[in-house]
Design a protein around this motif. Structure first.
Motif, PDB file in Angstrom:
ATOM      1  N   SER A 137       0.816  -1.215   0.000  1.00 59.76           N
ATOM      2  CA  SER A 137       0.000   0.000   0.000  1.00 59.76           C
ATOM      3  C   SER A 137       0.849   1.264   0.000  1.00 59.76           C
ATOM      4  CB  SER A 137      -0.918   0.013   1.225  1.00 59.76           C
ATOM      5  OG  SER A 137      -0.172   0.186   2.427  1.00 59.76           O
ATOM      6  N   LEU A 138       2.127   1.114   0.322  1.00 55.92           N
ATOM      7  CA  LEU A 138       3.036   2.267   0.383  1.00 55.92           C
ATOM      8  C   LEU A 138       3.850   2.428  -0.888  1.00 55.92           C
ATOM      9  CD1 LEU A 138       4.497   4.531   1.969  1.00 55.92           C
ATOM     10  CD2 LEU A 138       6.044   2.761   2.850  1.00 55.92           C
ATOM     11  N   ILE A 145      -2.742   6.706  -0.656  1.00 53.70           N
ATOM     12  CA  ILE A 145      -2.088   6.158   0.528  1.00 53.70           C
ATOM     13  C   ILE A 145      -2.775   6.674   1.794  1.00 53.70           C
ATOM     14  CG2 ILE A 145       0.090   6.022   1.812  1.00 53.70           C
ATOM     15  CD1 ILE A 145       1.544   6.372  -0.844  1.00 53.70           C
TER      16      ILE A 145
END
Length: 451
Positions: A274-275, A334
């Motif tokens: 997710s980063l 994010i």
């Protein structure tokens, strides 16, 4: 023959003997298995000569030289120390499976050494005998006067047997030209990495040292599908820790094992996927210092008359002053992911970033292209430097509080006690990637490393 000629003759003999003792080197062509995909070579004479020279030019250390012996056998009594010690990894085996081939020096000392270091006999093979020591973490297979030494921590004990069969039975060894790549590196220690699914050519990492620093250099030639970008990073020069890196391309990111990504996700308390989005450009992290802070907690107790009494407990805690910035085109994605998955908590002070366990930190979307997580009260100092690179890493060991060093193994603390800083950078060099690293020593006459 005149006295001058005799003197010249003996001088020549002395010079030849000195050259043979300190500079002439050979290496065994049967010390590395043919299937090795990574070879580490330690140039014993180069290391010895450098240590001697550093000692000779540092008179303050002469009085600390000890010539006494404990009476115990050392590994030097048991095995011959060659001019080059090769340590290698075999393709298809676990990452912690490493091997070295040595030759027994003295039969009596070797057998007594096995008793001293608490080795036990293991399985025997045709013409071979195995030994292992759980305390030393070493496994060995002996064939005649040769020893294959490996890591006893490997779960599958058959791995070392496979290598022993390859070398001692099948007589399959690494080609001379492969070993020569380590030798021609002309460095104290060299690491040969065979071409693989990332490298289109073999790469050699060189490590050298003197009285002031350890230097690491390497040039990697990646396959064409792997692309890299550079960025101009700003960092605080006197910070405890600074690092920055550009977004890895999808082809490079996919090389990371799934288990490694899972372990990283557990460590940072959220999904690493997710980063590290492909729409991101670069990341930078700065820890200016780890400083003490007084933290108080209020609880309530009751006196003998059942009256509520406030009790204040004061704790001294170590807390980092830090920030982590993400730069890219999909910063809002994010932020929304963290918000929707319980990583953020709305407070009066802002969006508290819950995965940060060491310091109360807040997440702020500074702009459409920048997201920041910073500890409460973070102040960025003015001693700003910049660097163009793919990745940089800088650690000031002298700024690590003594209270935190006690959590490291005692041997590690001792070995790095005289190091001031560690610096590592990756840069583009034409179609190659250049690695540069430096371990800098403190300004004194003490040895670079202590063992």
């Amino acid at each position: 023959m005149s006295k001058k000629k005799w003197l010249l003759f003996f001088l020549c003999i002395l010079l030849l003997a000195g050259y043979w003792k300190f500079f002439y080197k050979t290496y065994s062509e049967t010390a590395v298995a043919k299937s090795a995909d990574c070879i580490i070579a330690l140039d014993v004479k180069r290391v010895t000569n450098t240590v001697i020279w550093n000692l000779l030019t540092t008179p303050s250390q002469w009085k600390k030289i000890s010539y006494s012996r404990s009476g115990k056998l050392s590994w030097k009594d048991m095995v011959k120390i060659p001019d080059y010690v090769f340590v290698f990894h075999v393709a298809g085996q676990p990452g912690n499976a490493w091997y070295s081939v040595l030759e027994i020096k003295d039969e009596t000392d070797f057998m007594n050494g096995l008793l001293q270091y608490h080795f036990e006999k293991g399985d025997s093979f045709t013409g071979m005998q195995s030994y292992f020591s759980n305390g030393q973490g070493i496994a060995m297979i002996r064939s005649g006067n040769k020893l294959l030494v490996g890591n006893n921590a490997i779960e599958n004990k058959s791995y070392i047997s496979q290598v022993a069969n390859e070398m001692f039975v099948q007589k399959q060894f690494a080609e001379r030209k492969k070993l020569f790549k380590n030798v021609e590196a002309s460095s104290h220690l060299s690491i040969l990495i065979e071409k693989n699914n990332f490298l289109q050519q073999d790469a050699v990492i060189k490590m050298n040292f003197d009285k002031k620093l350890i230097r690491i250099d390497a040039l990697f030639n990646p396959l064409k599908q792997f692309t890299f970008t550079e960025n101009n990073f700003n960092y605080t020069a006197d910070a405890l820790f600074s690092t920055g890196f550009t977004q890895p391309s999808s082809s490079l990111y996919n090389l990371f094992p799934a288990q490694a990504k899972t372990n990283i996700s557990k460590a940072i308390n959220f999904n690493i996927d997710s980063l590290l989005l492909q729409s991101n450009h670069y990341y930078d992290l700065n820890i200016t210092a780890i400083a003490p802070r007084i933290d108080s907690a209020i609880s309530y107790v009751y006196d003998d008359n059942f009256n509520q009494v406030e009790k204040v407990v004061v704790n001294n805690v170590m807390e980092p002053s830090c920030y982590f910035n993400i730069h890219g085109d999909s910063i809002s994605n994010i932020f929304n992911y963290w918000n929707n998955n319980g990583q953020l908590e709305k407070t009066v002070a802002g969006d508290l970033f819950l995965p940060m366990p060491f310091a109360k930190s807040y997440c702020v979307q500074k702009s459409k292209s920048e997201l920041s997580v910073a500890s409460a009260g973070f102040e960025n100092k003015q001693n700003i430097h910049s660097i163009d690179c793919i990745l940089f890493f800088k650690l000031l060991l002298t700024k690590i509080p003594a209270e935190l060093l006690k959590y490291l193994p005692e041997d590690v603390v001792k070995s790095i006690a005289n190091l001031e800083s560690i610096e590592i950078t990756l840069k583009k060099a034409g179609g190659n990637i250049k690695l540069e690293g430096k371990f800098n020593k403190k300004e004194n006459d003490l040895p670079l490393l202590n063992f």
